[in-house]
Write a protein that holds these residues in place. Structure first.
Motif, short mmCIF file in Angstrom:
data_model
loop_
_atom_site.label_atom_id
_atom_site.label_comp_id
_atom_site.label_asym_id
_atom_site.label_seq_id
_atom_site.Cartn_x
_atom_site.Cartn_y
_atom_site.Cartn_z
N PRO A 1 0.80 -1.23 0.00
CA PRO A 1 0.00 0.00 0.00
C PRO A 1 0.83 1.28 0.00
O PRO A 1 0.28 2.36 -0.16
N TYR B 1 -5.71 -0.24 -8.59
CA TYR B 1 -4.89 0.23 -7.47
C TYR B 1 -5.05 1.73 -7.24
O TYR B 1 -4.83 2.22 -6.13
N VAL C 1 -7.08 2.67 -4.24
CA VAL C 1 -6.41 2.67 -2.93
C VAL C 1 -5.80 4.04 -2.68
O VAL C 1 -5.94 4.63 -1.60
N ASN D 1 -5.28 -8.91 4.25
CA ASN D 1 -5.13 -7.54 3.74
C ASN D 1 -4.71 -6.64 4.88
O ASN D 1 -4.78 -7.02 6.05
N HIS E 1 -7.10 -4.87 -0.20
CA HIS E 1 -6.65 -3.63 0.46
C HIS E 1 -7.72 -3.01 1.35
O HIS E 1 -7.58 -1.86 1.77
#
Length: 500
Positions: free
Chosen positions: A318, A354, A357, A418, A441
């Motif tokens: 992340p 992504y 996120v 996650n 995530h």
């Protein structure tokens, strides 16, 4: 001496002056600029805005090449010198000083130091809004010299208007492309020399360099191809080849559009020719959908690769999203700072894969994410307990039913593998009650428990072999997600269709 409609120029004299200006590189662009009236060692500019269009082809090429270099001295490598009327006298004095005609100061002030001080003040501004205020307080001549002196920095500075950023960044793009081409030539020479010597080790090293530099040239040319697309006016709002590369291109002027959508992509969107082309196509598809949703209204769609886009294996981490969140916050603030105040506009941040996120991190960071709406597309889960935690007025979510990336993410999320639970436990945030709603995530925003407004993106590519292609089918005109995204882009939230 060539004369066209009152415009006279001594070509040999111009070429001589241009040749004496050391350290300058030609951009290869056509110069059709506005010059202040000046007389410089036999070069007579009798008027403003006159061009060399009427000169015969051979003479025009020669004249344009010379003027192209002279324009660098004026602080303009691409396009025209856009100088306000009250700035012409100081511009003329500076031209004369640069070419030996006197000891006058630069147009940004009484000395180069004044330009540097102005630049440092811009760089020191705390917010994009402050950057904008300082920029607007400058004369057009001062703005042009700042762009000439610091194109990389000004092109990346949020709060500088889109046309000025585009001008600076196109100059940077031209320089980067020429440098890459020079490195290609150098590698070719080294490869040839190594082959003649029979040095296999040196030849292999030169070949590797050659392949890498050819790839760099192709990547930069791909950006230029997107800019040349005639479907809309394009603005280069960022270009950087370091650390995998970053680039930002707007289709349509975001400073004047009635609707602005910022597209935040996911993995494998570094500065490489295929990804540049694909993202440019996605942006064009969204722009077409927005135009269909609101005929006659203007929209700007921005491909924002303003962060280090991770590879597939890096996407489990992340930190790439966390490190890019601040850049997205600042960019969105800049859009509001530079937008024409006489034109109300709607804004959307549409994040894919992504990128969702990163967008969720930006929305929850101090200061929040300035936008009217967020659309979370094909998400591997977002680190937020619910849509309300993102702090914007409207949150939308969608995914194609055959999306293999979301399917794998949800599988691992259901196992609790996650980072959301670990982070939530550290900060005392609530855990996710239903593990089936998790992605890798965090919560899958397309699940009903997240609380976003869900919209239909269809099935995507069918079959086992289509699961990866389906991951981007929200931008595919063959499926309903794109039309819904177009409605969101123009603020027609009530016109989207729910998942079947």
């Amino acid at each position: 001496m060539a004369t066209v409609d009152g415009f006279s120029i001594d070509v040999p004299a111009v070429l001589g002056i241009a040749a004496s200006a050391t350290g300058l590189t030609a951009t290869g662009s056509t110069v059709a600029g506005e010059l202040g009236s000046a007389v410089l060692d036999g070069v007579s500019f009798a008027g403003i805005g006159l061009t060399v269009a009427g000169i015969n082809a051979a003479l025009q090429r020669q004249t344009t090449a010379a003027l192209d270099q002279l324009m660098r001295l004026l602080g303009q490598t691409i396009g025209s010198v856009d100088t306000a009327a009250n700035g012409y006298s100081e511009l003329d004095s500076w031209i004369a000083a640069q070419l030996g005609g006197g000891g006058a100061a630069s147009p940004a002030g009484s000395a180069t130091g004044s330009t540097d001080a102005t630049y440092q003040a811009l760089r020191g501004a705390r917010t994009p809004a402050e950057v904008q205020r300082q920029w607007q307080a400058l004369t057009a001549a001062q703005q042009q010299q700042l762009i000439a002196a610091h194109p990389r920095e000004l092109g990346a500075l949020n709060g500088i208007p889109a046309p000025a950023r585009d001008q600076a960044n196109r100059s940077v793009l031209g320089s980067l492309t020429q440098q890459a081409r020079d490195r290609v030539s150098s590698a070719e020479s080294d490869l040839h020399a190594a082959a003649i010597r029979g040095d296999d080790f040196a030849a292999e090293a030169a070949y590797s360099r050659l392949a890498a530099e050819q790839k760099n040239v192709a990547s930069l040319q791909a950006v230029q191809t997107v800019l040349n697309d005639q479907s809309a006016s394009h603005y280069l709002l960022g270009i950087d080849t370091n650390d995998g590369g970053r680039w930002i291109v707007a289709a349509g002027n975001p400073d004047t559009a009635q609707h602005v959508l910022t597209l935040v992509p996911g993995i494998r969107n570094s500065l490489e020719a295929p990804t540049v082309a694909n993202l440019g196509m996605d942006a064009n598809n969204i722009l077409t959908a927005a135009r269909n949703a609101a005929p006659g209204e203007s929209t700007s769609v921005i491909s924002w690769v303003g962060y280090h886009s991770p590879t597939l294996t890096q996407a489990i981490d992340p930190s790439y999203a966390q490190s890019g969140a601040g850049a997205l916050q600042s960019f969105q603030q800049g859009l509001y700072a530079t937008h024409d105040t006489a034109t109300p506009f709607t804004s959307v941040v549409a994040a894919h894969s992504y990128g969702t996120v990163l967008t969720a991190d930006a929305a929850q960071a101090p200061g929040g994410l300035r936008t009217d709406a967020i659309a979370l597309l094909d998400s591997p889960g977002v680190p937020a307990p619910n849509a309300a935690a993102l702090g914007v007025g409207h949150v939308f979510a969608s995914a194609t039913s055959n999306d293999g990336v979301v399917g794998v993410s949800d599988f691992f999320g259901s196992l609790g593998a996650n980072e959301y639970h670990a982070n939530a436990m550290q900060i005392g945030a609530p855990l996710i009650a239903n593990p089936q709603d998790q992605g890798f995530h965090g919560i899958d925003p397309f699940t009903t428990s997240f609380g976003a407004t869900r919209f239909d993106s269809g099935t995507g590519h069918p079959g086992l072999l289509g699961v990866l292609a389906a991951h981007s089918d929200v931008f595919n005109p063959a499926y309903p997600g794109l039309g819904n995204l177009g409605q969101i882009a123009v603020g027609h939230y009530g016109s989207i269709t729910a998942p079947k």
